[in-house]
Design an enzyme around this catalytic site. Structure first.
Site, mmCIF file in Angstrom:
data_model
loop_
_atom_site.group_PDB
_atom_site.id
_atom_site.type_symbol
_atom_site.label_atom_id
_atom_site.label_comp_id
_atom_site.label_asym_id
_atom_site.label_seq_id
_atom_site.Cartn_x
_atom_site.Cartn_y
_atom_site.Cartn_z
ATOM 1 N N ARG A 134 8.242 -26.180 -13.816
ATOM 2 C CA ARG A 134 7.117 -25.513 -13.159
ATOM 3 C C ARG A 134 5.865 -26.304 -13.525
ATOM 4 O O ARG A 134 5.494 -26.369 -14.680
ATOM 5 C CB ARG A 134 7.008 -24.069 -13.626
ATOM 6 C CG ARG A 134 8.188 -23.214 -13.182
ATOM 7 C CD ARG A 134 8.055 -21.793 -13.680
ATOM 8 N NE ARG A 134 9.186 -20.985 -13.318
ATOM 9 C CZ ARG A 134 9.258 -20.186 -12.252
ATOM 10 N NH1 ARG A 134 8.238 -20.121 -11.415
ATOM 11 N NH2 ARG A 134 10.334 -19.476 -12.015
ATOM 12 N N HIS A 174 0.295 -28.045 -13.113
ATOM 13 C CA HIS A 174 -0.742 -27.320 -12.405
ATOM 14 C C HIS A 174 -2.044 -27.287 -13.200
ATOM 15 O O HIS A 174 -2.029 -27.321 -14.425
ATOM 16 C CB HIS A 174 -0.317 -25.868 -12.172
ATOM 17 C CG HIS A 174 0.963 -25.727 -11.437
ATOM 18 N ND1 HIS A 174 1.853 -24.722 -11.711
ATOM 19 C CD2 HIS A 174 1.528 -26.453 -10.447
ATOM 20 C CE1 HIS A 174 2.903 -24.822 -10.915
ATOM 21 N NE2 HIS A 174 2.728 -25.868 -10.138
ATOM 22 N N TYR A 196 2.497 -15.932 -20.969
ATOM 23 C CA TYR A 196 1.253 -16.630 -21.263
ATOM 24 C C TYR A 196 0.035 -15.898 -20.735
ATOM 25 O O TYR A 196 0.087 -15.193 -19.745
ATOM 26 C CB TYR A 196 1.287 -18.065 -20.743
ATOM 27 C CG TYR A 196 1.419 -18.230 -19.254
ATOM 28 C CD1 TYR A 196 0.301 -18.483 -18.467
ATOM 29 C CD2 TYR A 196 2.663 -18.165 -18.634
ATOM 30 C CE1 TYR A 196 0.419 -18.662 -17.106
ATOM 31 C CE2 TYR A 196 2.786 -18.343 -17.273
ATOM 32 C CZ TYR A 196 1.657 -18.582 -16.507
ATOM 33 O OH TYR A 196 1.776 -18.753 -15.157
ATOM 34 N N LYS A 218 6.540 -27.574 -3.410
ATOM 35 C CA LYS A 218 5.119 -27.769 -3.697
ATOM 36 C C LYS A 218 4.921 -28.730 -4.871
ATOM 37 O O LYS A 218 4.120 -29.668 -4.793
ATOM 38 C CB LYS A 218 4.479 -26.416 -4.012
ATOM 39 C CG LYS A 218 3.023 -26.461 -4.408
ATOM 40 C CD LYS A 218 2.567 -25.029 -4.688
ATOM 41 C CE LYS A 218 1.223 -24.955 -5.301
ATOM 42 N NZ LYS A 218 0.806 -23.599 -5.579
#
Length: 175
Positions: free
Chosen positions: A59, A62, A132, A167
């Site tokens: 993941r 970002h 988180y 993405k």
């Protein structure tokens, strides 16, 4: 709590001191006062939980661009993840350098991710879960990303990346 600065200025590994007895243990996972005493932003705007079915799931990377930048405090509460940050501050001596650390339910470490850092994690176990906090609300128009496999970053992931979202696979290369 113990705060150990990483090679990337402003990013810290955070560990808590365990008090153990015959019932188990107790420790403070977060304390705004202690974060402030170390010059860290203690703001929590939201708390997120992310689960991964399979080992090798990535993941990220970002980030949110200013003025919507956010601080994250990452912790793994089930299994293990490889947590990785990239310094995106153009004026920093460690610009585009990265740091990675294993966070697990066993070692119970956390990673303080400063503003203007790109962040990703790779599930090292099936069923890995990350918990988180973020200091700012997610702002869709402010989101950016880096490719996890960008040769300009030279990241050596500890296991092969097997599952990546469309993405995350389509962020542009840096150079």
């Amino acid at each position: 709590m113990r705060f150990t600065e990483t090679p990337l200025s402003g990013a810290f590994v955070v560990e808590f001191d365990k008090i153990e007895d015959d019932r188990g243990y107790f420790g403070r996972a977060y304390c705004a006062r202690e974060f402030e005493e170390h010059g860290l932003d203690p703001t929590i705007a939201q708390v997120n939980l992310s689960g991964n079915f399979a080992k090798g799931t990535i993941r990220g990377l970002h980030y949110q661009a200013p003025p919507h930048s956010e601080v994250k405090v990452m912790r793994c509460i089930n299994g293990a993840i490889w947590d990785l940050i990239v310094d995106m501050r153009p004026d920093s001596p460690t610009y585009l350098k990265h740091f990675g650390i294993e966070l697990s339910s066993e070692n119970q470490k956390a990673l303080y991710v400063p503003e203007q850092f790109a962040h990703a994690y790779l599930a090292l176990t099936d069923g890995a879960q990350a918990f988180y906090s973020a200091s700012a609300f997610y702002t869709p128009g402010a989101e950016g990303g880096l490719r996890y496999d960008d040769p300009a970053l030279g990241i050596d992931w500890p296991i092969p990346v097997e599952i990546v979202s469309e993405k995350d696979a389509s962020w542009p290369l840096l150079g």
